[in-house]
Scaffold this active site. Sequence first.
Site: not given
Length: 250
Positions: A86, A111, A161, A165, A197, A229-231
């Site tokens: 992951e 991470e 991420d 832009k 998302d 996920t929390e996000f």
Amino acid sequence: MTNDSARMRKVLTFTRRSNRMTACQKRDYQHLASRWIIPYQNTVFDYAAVFCSPAAPSAPAGAFPAPQGKTDAVAPACAPAPLVVEIGFGMGSATAAIAARNPHLSYLGIEVYRAGIGRLLRKIEAERLHNLRIIEHDALDVLRTMIAPQTLAGLHIFFPDPWPKTRHHKRRLLYRPRTDLLARALAPGGYLYAVTDWAEYARRAQEELARTPSLTWAPQGARPWRPATEFERKAQTQGRAIHELFFIKA
């Protein structure tokens, strides 16, 4: 190496966030990093040896009592289990849940956000997740140097991420030739599972992955085994749709 590939190696796909941690996260990191974090190295690592060996105790006695029904016994002898990576696990709640539900698989979370690493370390220790390890480094470097080609059973990329832009699109993880590197790491039959998302990113990522040699789109919607996920919960609360991308390595 092509000129495009060389330039891509110099561009970060993540934002350098603050490594500020809570006191609890600092303690967990200090006590548990040597037990569950694999140091970054410039050579391929033997993941079978790592996951088939017991993690050396390093936490203070009694600091992390075993949950009911679990002990701190050594990891059982095993044959090499399929490895799933992951990239960017955030705070690690979904990562830990997936690993707990699939003890027959090995999981490696990559991470750079130390607060998230500290929280996941605590989950690994508390739940005795011997099938889960962490590497604290840029994931693309890890894939280039530590993961042999055609090794992975799966790649999870949940809410990367989006770099919205236009001038930052070159920083996106799901962008060629980076997707070529992702595909190279997958074994035949392995999968790449990405979730976002950001609708425009989902569309462009699907195009980039479809153009990546050896990857085939397998549209089936959300996989029921993936916990939110929390996000993701935050995005849904704010009314943003979730887009799922699933590709198989030929």
